[in-house]
Design an enzyme around this catalytic site. Structure first.
Site, PDB file in Angstrom:
ATOM      1  N   TYR A  83       0.842  -1.212   0.000  1.00  0.00           N
ATOM      2  CA  TYR A  83       0.000   0.000   0.000  1.00  0.00           C
ATOM      3  C   TYR A  83       0.870   1.251   0.000  1.00  0.00           C
ATOM      4  O   TYR A  83       0.614   2.196  -0.730  1.00  0.00           O
ATOM      5  CB  TYR A  83      -0.930  -0.014   1.219  1.00  0.00           C
ATOM      6  CG  TYR A  83      -1.987   1.065   1.141  1.00  0.00           C
ATOM      7  CD1 TYR A  83      -3.264   0.763   0.658  1.00  0.00           C
ATOM      8  CD2 TYR A  83      -1.709   2.372   1.519  1.00  0.00           C
ATOM      9  CE1 TYR A  83      -4.228   1.738   0.563  1.00  0.00           C
ATOM     10  CE2 TYR A  83      -2.681   3.363   1.425  1.00  0.00           C
ATOM     11  CZ  TYR A  83      -3.936   3.048   0.953  1.00  0.00           C
ATOM     12  OH  TYR A  83      -4.895   4.025   0.849  1.00  0.00           O
ATOM     13  N   PHE A 135      -6.448  19.189 -25.448  1.00  0.00           N
ATOM     14  CA  PHE A 135      -7.159  17.918 -25.618  1.00  0.00           C
ATOM     15  C   PHE A 135      -8.532  18.036 -24.958  1.00  0.00           C
ATOM     16  O   PHE A 135      -8.704  18.807 -24.026  1.00  0.00           O
ATOM     17  CB  PHE A 135      -6.333  16.795 -24.982  1.00  0.00           C
ATOM     18  CG  PHE A 135      -6.925  15.428 -25.197  1.00  0.00           C
ATOM     19  CD1 PHE A 135      -6.923  14.836 -26.450  1.00  0.00           C
ATOM     20  CD2 PHE A 135      -7.483  14.723 -24.141  1.00  0.00           C
ATOM     21  CE1 PHE A 135      -7.464  13.583 -26.645  1.00  0.00           C
ATOM     22  CE2 PHE A 135      -8.024  13.461 -24.327  1.00  0.00           C
ATOM     23  CZ  PHE A 135      -8.021  12.889 -25.586  1.00  0.00           C
ATOM     24  N   ASP A 136      -9.532  17.241 -25.412  1.00  0.00           N
ATOM     25  CA  ASP A 136     -10.902  17.478 -24.910  1.00  0.00           C
ATOM     26  C   ASP A 136     -11.060  17.299 -23.400  1.00  0.00           C
ATOM     27  O   ASP A 136     -11.761  18.078 -22.761  1.00  0.00           O
ATOM     28  CB  ASP A 136     -11.970  16.725 -25.722  1.00  0.00           C
ATOM     29  CG  ASP A 136     -11.713  15.236 -25.853  1.00  0.00           C
ATOM     30  OD1 ASP A 136     -10.811  14.740 -25.156  1.00  0.00           O
ATOM     31  OD2 ASP A 136     -12.410  14.580 -26.636  1.00  0.00           O
ATOM     32  N   ASP A 225       1.483  18.660 -21.608  1.00  0.00           N
ATOM     33  CA  ASP A 225       0.543  17.542 -21.684  1.00  0.00           C
ATOM     34  C   ASP A 225       1.255  16.517 -22.568  1.00  0.00           C
ATOM     35  O   ASP A 225       1.344  16.669 -23.783  1.00  0.00           O
ATOM     36  CB  ASP A 225      -0.781  18.016 -22.290  1.00  0.00           C
ATOM     37  CG  ASP A 225      -1.799  16.877 -22.415  1.00  0.00           C
ATOM     38  OD1 ASP A 225      -1.451  15.727 -22.106  1.00  0.00           O
ATOM     39  OD2 ASP A 225      -2.931  17.153 -22.843  1.00  0.00           O
ATOM     40  N   ALA A 227       1.240  13.070 -23.347  1.00  0.00           N
ATOM     41  CA  ALA A 227       0.809  11.736 -23.768  1.00  0.00           C
ATOM     42  C   ALA A 227       1.725  11.134 -24.847  1.00  0.00           C
ATOM     43  O   ALA A 227       2.032   9.950 -24.806  1.00  0.00           O
ATOM     44  CB  ALA A 227      -0.630  11.783 -24.266  1.00  0.00           C
ATOM     45  N   LYS A 268      -0.685   6.051 -23.867  1.00  0.00           N
ATOM     46  CA  LYS A 268      -0.118   6.333 -25.187  1.00  0.00           C
ATOM     47  C   LYS A 268       1.357   5.933 -25.171  1.00  0.00           C
ATOM     48  O   LYS A 268       1.674   4.762 -25.296  1.00  0.00           O
ATOM     49  CB  LYS A 268      -0.290   7.809 -25.542  1.00  0.00           C
ATOM     50  CG  LYS A 268      -1.688   8.296 -25.921  1.00  0.00           C
ATOM     51  CD  LYS A 268      -2.795   7.940 -25.017  1.00  0.00           C
ATOM     52  CE  LYS A 268      -4.098   8.648 -25.300  1.00  0.00           C
ATOM     53  NZ  LYS A 268      -4.320   9.859 -24.562  1.00  0.00           N
ATOM     54  N   HIS A 460     -20.871  12.191 -29.526  1.00  0.00           N
ATOM     55  CA  HIS A 460     -20.386  11.229 -30.533  1.00  0.00           C
ATOM     56  C   HIS A 460     -20.314   9.792 -30.005  1.00  0.00           C
ATOM     57  O   HIS A 460     -20.413   8.850 -30.767  1.00  0.00           O
ATOM     58  CB  HIS A 460     -19.052  11.671 -31.130  1.00  0.00           C
ATOM     59  CG  HIS A 460     -17.905  11.629 -30.178  1.00  0.00           C
ATOM     60  ND1 HIS A 460     -17.831  12.445 -29.066  1.00  0.00           N
ATOM     61  CD2 HIS A 460     -16.788  10.873 -30.149  1.00  0.00           C
ATOM     62  CE1 HIS A 460     -16.716  12.191 -28.418  1.00  0.00           C
ATOM     63  NE2 HIS A 460     -16.067  11.248 -29.046  1.00  0.00           N
TER      64      HIS A 460
HETATM   65  C1  LIG Z   1      -5.398  10.726 -24.063  1.00  0.00           C
HETATM   66  C2  LIG Z   1      -5.000  12.097 -23.757  1.00  0.00           C
HETATM   67  C3  LIG Z   1      -5.338  12.706 -22.548  1.00  0.00           C
HETATM   68  C4  LIG Z   1      -6.221  12.027 -21.511  1.00  0.00           C
HETATM   69  O1  LIG Z   1      -5.687  10.839 -21.061  1.00  0.00           O
HETATM   70  P1  LIG Z   1      -6.569   9.567 -20.652  1.00  0.00           P
HETATM   71  O2  LIG Z   1      -5.537   8.579 -20.247  1.00  0.00           O
HETATM   72  O3  LIG Z   1      -7.378   9.158 -21.835  1.00  0.00           O
HETATM   73  O4  LIG Z   1      -7.430   9.986 -19.510  1.00  0.00           O
HETATM   74  C5  LIG Z   1      -4.886  13.993 -22.326  1.00  0.00           C
HETATM   75  N1  LIG Z   1      -4.169  14.652 -23.243  1.00  0.00           N
HETATM   76  C6  LIG Z   1      -3.816  14.093 -24.411  1.00  0.00           C
HETATM   77  C7  LIG Z   1      -3.004  14.866 -25.400  1.00  0.00           C
HETATM   78  C8  LIG Z   1      -4.242  12.807 -24.723  1.00  0.00           C
HETATM   79  O5  LIG Z   1      -3.924  12.274 -25.911  1.00  0.00           O
END
Ligand SMILES: *Cc1c(COP(=O)(O)O)cnc(C)c1O
Length: 468
Positions: A83, A135-136, A225, A227, A268, A460
């Site tokens: 833990y 990103f969304d 950000d 990813a 990713k 969507h």
């Molecule tokens: C996928 C992604 C996120 C969000 O990550 P999740 O693991 O899907 O929650 C944030 N920013 C970018 C650029 C992404 O491609």
């Protein structure tokens, strides 16, 4: 027999093959067109509603769909599920420190959770967060706190046919103007690498340096950000002057040296099926985020991840910041792009790091935008070959929150997202030829779809459609 006057034998340059071989396979099966016509009808013409068994080649996303290596599977067995103070956490923290130079690391269950934890501390009502095509989920976590995300991406990103090496860049003139205008209201600057929304387009080192300079001018901090940070580093190495001889790990270190912290979706470039983290060089950010990690995600040395998943992620991050692994991946995306070029199919140029974005407005020119051309193209491609792409267009754009009108202002694209280490170039050939067959009969496709049911937000995923 060679004659005296023959030309000397030329040695051919060896082609570059995959930097791995396959140890385990997962069967997939094709289907008939009539089966697919029924299935997509049952799914109300929404590809998200298809069971994956009804899909032959799945290009919906590259998120959490990659194939782990034998070393990652082995690490999984070695995970420490303590833990507190898990050994797997320290392995992960050490790799992140080595790749980024960031001292403090907080694991989270995925990227949006990293955003939730860090932004809970940093973003407040009335704030402004400038960046490049947020990103969304990033935008969602800003807007849900009644703050504003301001897009400062270079204008070139909007012209799909313009061939430039770093179309993901921040326009530093726009950024400077936002910082001058909003001053104290700006919580931080966020730069997305690679720029997913603009088509997986990279951000140059020069641009990161310039963003840092603008941030310093106004005393602001910068978050990456991250990813697809490793894919971004590959593009810097192969496209930007002065980086050809540097290793990917040297490049990532330099990229993060211009930032104050990062949020990461490990699904990713971490090549795991689930996971994420926050990392920063600032103790105050770490202390602030800690207070949100514990209630939302979990204790600081696991924060939403299993020990075994942190162990596999540590290995994934290390592997995927090696040139060969990245070259295999990005050259596959480029291979698909080259096949589409052969057939004259228009997409966001140049090919991105993780996906090809086909420009539906240049393919289905007879389908009115009110009838969703990119979605129509996605359905045609599915019916043709069982290939599942994803509409990144007018359906995804939702309605204007005030007027409730559809938003037709942006691009209408069909995204073909390539999972990491999953498909071979034979699969790429199937995708390309299937798309060519649709492309060849594009003039006979004159009608699209109409919405019969939709959710108010993020429609969507669940929208129901009917053919016109
Ligand atoms: C996928 C992604 C996120 C969000 O990550 P999740 O693991 O899907 O929650 C944030 N920013 C970018 C650029 C992404 O491609």
């Amino acid at each position: 027999m060679r004659q005296q006057n023959d030309l000397p034998l030329k040695t051919m340059e060896l082609p570059l093959a995959e930097s791995w071989k396959i140890k385990m396979v997962e069967p997939i099966r094709t289907s008939t067109r009539s089966e697919r016509e029924q299935w997509i009808k049952d799914a109300h013409y929404n590809l998200f509603q298809l069971p994956s068994d009804q899909v032959y080649i799945d290009l919906l996303t590259d998120s959490g769909t990659g194939a782990m290596s034998d070393r990652q599977w082995a690490a999984l067995m070695m995970g420490d599920e303590s833990y507190a103070g898990s050994r797997s956490f320290f392995e992960l923290r050490d790799v992140v420190r080595r790749l980024t130079g960031f001292e403090y690391v907080i694991p989270t269950h995925q990227g949006r959770a990293a955003e939730n934890v860090l932004f809970s501390y940093l973003v407040h009502e009335g704030d402004v967060v400038p960046g490049n095509s947020h990103f969304d989920t990033t935008k969602g976590h800003i807007e849900s706190r009644h703050a504003k995300a301001v897009d400062c991406t270079v204008d070139a990103a909007r012209d799909t046919q313009l061939e430039l090496p770093f179309k993901g860049n921040v326009d530093t003139g726009k950024l400077d103007a936002v910082l001058a205008k909003y001053g104290d209201k700006v919580s931080f600057i966020i730069v997305t690498i690679t720029n997913n929304t603009a088509g997986g387009q990279p951000v140059s080192m020069q641009n990161l340096r310039e963003v840092r300079a603008v941030a310093d001018k106004y005393g602001k901090r910068v978050i990456l950000d991250s990813a697809r940070f490793a894919e971004n580093a590959y593009f810097i190495k192969t496209r930007e002057e002065g980086y050809a001889d540097k290793t990917i790990k040297e490049i990532t270190r330099e990229m993060f040296s211009y930032a104050d912290g990062m949020t990461m979706s490990a699904k990713k470039d971490g090549i795991v099926n689930m996971g994420g983290f926050i990392a920063t060089r600032h103790e105050d950010w770490y202390e602030g985020a800690k207070n949100f990690c514990i209630p939302f995600e979990g204790y600081l040395t696991y924060g939403g991840m299993n020990g075994r998943d942190m162990a596999a992620l540590a290995v994934g991050l290390d592997e995927n910041t090696e040139f060969d692994n990245l070259a295999t991946r990005i050259r596959q995306v480029e291979y698909l792009a080259a096949r589409l070029d052969e057939f004259g199919i228009p997409y966001q140029r140049p090919a991105g790091g993780h996906a090809i974005f086909v420009d539906a407005s240049l393919v289905l020119t007879k389908v009115p935008k009110e009838e969703f051309p990119a979605q129509t193209l996605a359905i045609e491609l599915y019916k043709e070959a069982g290939v599942r792409g994803c509409e990144i267009g007018y359906l995804l754009a939702d309605r204007d929150p005030v007027t409730r009108e559809n938003r037709f202002g942006g691009l209408d694209l069909l995204r073909l997202c390539i999972p990491r280490r999953v498909y071979t170039n034979n699969h790429m050939d199937v995708i390309a030829v299937a798309l060519k067959n649709v492309y060849d009969r594009r003039d006979s496709i004159t009608r699209g779809y109409e919405i019969t049911w939709e959710a108010e937000l993020m429609r969507h995923f669940t929208v129901r459609l009917k053919p016109l």
